[in-house]
Write an enzyme that holds these catalytic residues in place. Structure first.
Site, mmCIF file in Angstrom:
data_model
loop_
_atom_site.group_PDB
_atom_site.id
_atom_site.type_symbol
_atom_site.label_atom_id
_atom_site.label_comp_id
_atom_site.label_asym_id
_atom_site.label_seq_id
_atom_site.Cartn_x
_atom_site.Cartn_y
_atom_site.Cartn_z
ATOM 1 N N GLU A 1 -17.644 -43.832 9.236
ATOM 2 C CA GLU A 1 -17.355 -43.125 7.974
ATOM 3 C C GLU A 1 -16.275 -43.857 7.177
ATOM 4 O OE1 GLU A 1 -14.588 -39.991 7.598
ATOM 5 O OE2 GLU A 1 -14.490 -39.653 9.751
ATOM 6 N N LYS B 1 -10.103 -32.085 14.969
ATOM 7 C CA LYS B 1 -8.680 -32.363 14.761
ATOM 8 C C LYS B 1 -7.836 -31.163 15.167
ATOM 9 C CE LYS B 1 -9.407 -34.166 10.626
ATOM 10 N NZ LYS B 1 -10.664 -34.917 10.597
HETATM 11 N N1 PSU Z 1 -11.083 -37.969 11.345
HETATM 12 C C1 PSU Z 1 -9.923 -38.628 11.204
HETATM 13 N N2 PSU Z 1 -9.381 -38.679 9.947
HETATM 14 C C2 PSU Z 1 -10.025 -38.133 8.857
HETATM 15 C C3 PSU Z 1 -11.267 -37.446 9.022
HETATM 16 C C4 PSU Z 1 -11.746 -37.390 10.299
HETATM 17 O O1 PSU Z 1 -9.356 -39.134 12.173
HETATM 18 O O2 PSU Z 1 -9.535 -38.251 7.748
HETATM 19 C C5 PSU Z 1 -12.025 -36.849 7.846
HETATM 20 C C6 PSU Z 1 -13.512 -36.859 8.179
HETATM 21 O O3 PSU Z 1 -14.152 -37.545 7.134
HETATM 22 C C7 PSU Z 1 -13.924 -35.414 8.206
HETATM 23 C C8 PSU Z 1 -12.997 -34.821 7.174
HETATM 24 O O4 PSU Z 1 -15.280 -35.227 7.896
HETATM 25 O O5 PSU Z 1 -11.749 -35.483 7.521
HETATM 26 C C9 PSU Z 1 -12.960 -33.316 7.247
HETATM 27 O O6 PSU Z 1 -12.528 -32.838 6.016
HETATM 28 P P1 PSU Z 1 -12.674 -31.267 5.656
HETATM 29 O O7 PSU Z 1 -11.797 -30.585 6.668
HETATM 30 O O8 PSU Z 1 -12.150 -31.144 4.240
HETATM 31 O O9 PSU Z 1 -14.127 -30.913 5.784
#
Ligand code: PSU
Ligand code: MN
Length: 301
Positions: free
Chosen positions: A24, A158
């Protein structure tokens, strides 16, 4: 079909049938500061190659869907300002309007599937935010796992999230959650949580076969493989949890909402740990890239 721009090495891998691992780009633009973001992206790509597969970093650049970025494109994306953070809701609009955006887990899964790629490595997926009972903030990553047949290798969700609620929602959505090589779920910066994993697998081949069985049964969707951070790189949960609490309280006080929440929290945790969270994040993404390459190779067998 939407036109896809492949990097030279991904185009070649498609011709020769070499296994490909999707990566990604939101982690590059919104998850890590420059220059560590670009350095990490390069290391992760090199890890995939070393393990015998070809990396395909995915992003939308000037309205084109890129599957695999050339080195100069990766550099440009890592330094670009005001890059959109794209999920299922906005990736098509970004392409249609000629915009530039980084793909989250959800959008990367969509693009990987369009390109015929079955395996994707990231750091941590999005999930159910703490306080979601009021904010309704649940990442679109969870629904995507239920819909799109791509196996996602992450170090768990996370730890800024509400992990029990995140795994409840995944179960409701019918997403297999597999811990690699241990009985407990990992928790991103920590190798262990206190939650038992719904499924455990010990080899890349088992994981590949499970995805194939899903598809053969006509079950939509992918799998979440939770791969524990290497022990020497982890930050114990007890040490991190007051820091996460502080960052969450600040986000609340500042009224940070929607797409801005995850980048804000990751940035504050980086500052509050004097960069240790980033060192751990880099180690876990690289570890996930290596396992994803093994799964991609096993899928071809
Ligand atoms: N994992 C990481 N750092 C990130 C992300 C994932 O170590 O920045 C990103 C991914 O792209 C994931 C997004 O899909 O954070 C999730 O964002 P949200 O909670 O707004 O859906
Ligand atoms: Mn969200």
């Amino acid at each position: 079909m939407i036109p896809i721009t492949y990097s030279a090495e991904v185009a070649k891998a498609r011709d020769t049938g070499t296994p490909i691992v999707a990566l990604e780009s939101t982690i590059i633009t919104h998850g890590m500061p420059f220059p560590q973001n670009v350095e990490t992206a390069r290391l992760v790509e090199a890890d995939v190659r070393e393990a015998g597969a070809i990396p395909a970093t995915i992003a939308v650049m000037s309205g084109s869907l890129h599957v695999g970025l050339e080195a100069a494109q990766l550099d440009a994306l890592g330094q670009a300002q005001d890059v959109a953070k794209l999920s299922r809701a906005d990736i098509a609009a970004c392409i249609a309007t000629g915009g530039t955006g980084a793909t989250t887990v959800a959008a990367t899964m969509i693009a990987a599937h369009l390109a015929g790629i079955h395996v994707f490595a990231t750091g941590g997926i999005g999930g159910v935010h703490r306080g979601a009972e009021n904010s309704f903030d649940i990442s679109a990553d969870l629904q995507e796992l239920a819909m799109t047949p791509v196996t996602v290798v992450a170090a768990g969700a996370k730890a800024i999230l509400d992990l029990p609620k995140t795994f409840e929602v995944l179960e409701t959505l019918g997403v297999p959650v597999i811990a690699y090589g241990q009985d407990m779920l990992p928790a991103f910066w920590s190798a262990m949580s206190d939650m038992p994993a719904p499924l455990r697998m010990d080899t890349a081949q088992q994981i590949a076969d499970a995805q194939k069985a899903r598809t053969a049964m006509g079950l939509a969707g992918g799998q979440l493989v939770t791969n524990p951070i290497p022990a020497d790189a982890q930050i114990p949960a007890a040490e991190l949890s007051p820091i996460i609490e502080t960052a969450l309280a600040e986000a609340d006080a500042k009224g940070i909402s929607a797409k801005a929440v995850t980048p804000f929290l990751l940035g504050r945790i980086f500052e509050l740990t004097q960069g240790r969270s980033l060192t751990a994040n880099i180690a876990l993404v690289r570890n996930n890239a290596r396992l994803a390459a093994q799964i991609a190779i096993a899928m071809g067998k």
